[in-house]
Design a protein around this motif. Structure first.
Motif, mmCIF file in Angstrom:
data_model
loop_
_atom_site.group_PDB
_atom_site.id
_atom_site.type_symbol
_atom_site.label_atom_id
_atom_site.label_comp_id
_atom_site.label_asym_id
_atom_site.label_seq_id
_atom_site.Cartn_x
_atom_site.Cartn_y
_atom_site.Cartn_z
ATOM 1 N N PHE A 54 0.892 -1.197 0.045
ATOM 2 C CA PHE A 54 -0.190 -0.116 0.035
ATOM 3 C C PHE A 54 0.880 1.279 -0.104
ATOM 4 O O PHE A 54 1.867 1.190 0.476
ATOM 5 N N ALA A 55 0.396 2.216 -0.632
ATOM 6 C CA ALA A 55 0.946 3.655 -0.576
ATOM 7 C C ALA A 55 -0.048 4.487 0.123
ATOM 8 O O ALA A 55 -1.178 4.546 -0.035
ATOM 9 N N VAL A 112 -5.418 5.457 0.853
ATOM 10 C CA VAL A 112 -4.565 4.245 0.820
ATOM 11 C C VAL A 112 -4.815 3.817 -0.639
ATOM 12 O O VAL A 112 -5.679 3.380 -1.027
ATOM 13 N N TYR A 113 -3.749 3.569 -1.295
ATOM 14 C CA TYR A 113 -3.745 3.055 -2.570
ATOM 15 C C TYR A 113 -2.914 1.638 -2.780
ATOM 16 O O TYR A 113 -1.955 1.524 -2.108
ATOM 17 N N ASN A 114 -3.388 0.830 -3.578
ATOM 18 C CA ASN A 114 -2.978 -0.358 -4.073
ATOM 19 C C ASN A 114 -1.580 -0.260 -4.966
ATOM 20 O O ASN A 114 -1.753 0.904 -5.810
ATOM 21 N N LEU A 115 -0.563 -0.538 -4.638
ATOM 22 C CA LEU A 115 0.495 -0.071 -5.538
ATOM 23 C C LEU A 115 0.669 -0.656 -6.805
ATOM 24 O O LEU A 115 1.234 -0.056 -7.647
ATOM 25 N N GLN A 116 0.125 -1.825 -7.117
ATOM 26 C CA GLN A 116 0.191 -2.646 -8.041
ATOM 27 C C GLN A 116 -0.774 -1.823 -9.227
ATOM 28 O O GLN A 116 -0.667 -1.902 -10.227
ATOM 29 N N SER A 117 -1.986 -1.727 -8.760
ATOM 30 C CA SER A 117 -2.894 -1.267 -9.411
ATOM 31 C C SER A 117 -3.194 0.369 -9.320
ATOM 32 O O SER A 117 -3.818 0.986 -10.513
ATOM 33 N N GLY A 118 -2.680 0.920 -8.480
ATOM 34 C CA GLY A 118 -2.798 2.476 -8.381
ATOM 35 C C GLY A 118 -4.367 2.888 -7.940
ATOM 36 O O GLY A 118 -4.709 3.970 -7.946
ATOM 37 N N ARG A 144 -8.058 2.273 -2.232
ATOM 38 C CA ARG A 144 -8.410 1.126 -1.627
ATOM 39 C C ARG A 144 -9.144 1.392 -0.079
ATOM 40 O O ARG A 144 -10.424 0.903 0.299
ATOM 41 N N ASN A 173 0.654 -5.037 9.272
ATOM 42 C CA ASN A 173 -0.515 -3.977 8.470
ATOM 43 C C ASN A 173 -1.782 -4.116 9.550
ATOM 44 O O ASN A 173 -3.046 -4.088 8.971
#
Length: 186
Positions: free
Chosen positions: A1-2, A13-19, A22, A41
């Motif tokens: 997560f970012a 909070v963003y998913n790093l793979q999909s952007g 979340r 987490n």
């Protein structure tokens, strides 16, 4: 997560793979200055210029509690070994909070200008801090005392302990390099 803290108090909070976005947390009324999450987490906390530190259950996306420190919080550091949080406040103090119990365990005073950086020693026994007053201070957490401090000719902008605690790296206002300080007595 970012994790992205915003000036209006949101934490996205963003998913790093999909952007893809979340999760979104909203506690603060002012700029978010830090977000910390534990290695599993589970636990998350956030700090803000509104003076609040918020605690969350990250997995369940649930707000747990908050502490009002009554002064803007400008920096946060986390020591996973000791489960301690170190916060630099605009009132020139450093507040140490137990991440598990969510209680203040120390408040350290000594700097005479804004705190620029702080870091825990790897064992969680010390906090080292720097300030615009051109000082570097070493705080002993079990006693709450400043055990060392000295004036530096060039203000430290950031500092970080090496993973084993043998060295302290610092960057400075008018410097192009990184200074290394030895943390061993000869």
């Amino acid at each position: 997560f970012a994790f992205l803290g915003t000036i209006n108090g949101n934490i996205n909070v963003y998913n790093l793979q999909s952007g893809i976005l979340r999760k979104n947390f909203k506690l603060h009324k002012n700029s978010v200055t830090g977000v910390i999450i534990d290695s599993m987490n589970n636990k998350m906390c956030s700090t803000s210029l509104d003076g609040y530190i918020g605690f969350y259950n990250f997995k369940k996306s649930k707000y747990l509690s908050k502490i009002n420190l009554e002064s803007p919080i400008t920096k946060i550091v986390y020591n996973p070994v000791s489960e301690l949080l170190g916060l630099a406040l605009d009132d020139l103090s450093i507040v140490v909070i137990d991440f598990e119990t969510k209680r203040i365990i120390r408040q350290l005073f000594g700097h005479t200008n804004r705190i620029t950086s702080l870091d825990f020693s790897p064992d969680g026994r010390w906090i080292v801090s720097s300030s615009l007053d051109s000082t570097l201070r070493v705080w002993d957490l079990p006693t709450g005392n400043c055990i060392d401090g000295f004036k530096i000719s060039n203000v430290i902008t950031n500092l970080k302990f090496s993973p084993n605690g043998d060295f302290l790296a610092t960057s400075h206002v008018n410097g192009n390099g990184i200074s290394l300080w030895n943390n061993k007595s000869q």
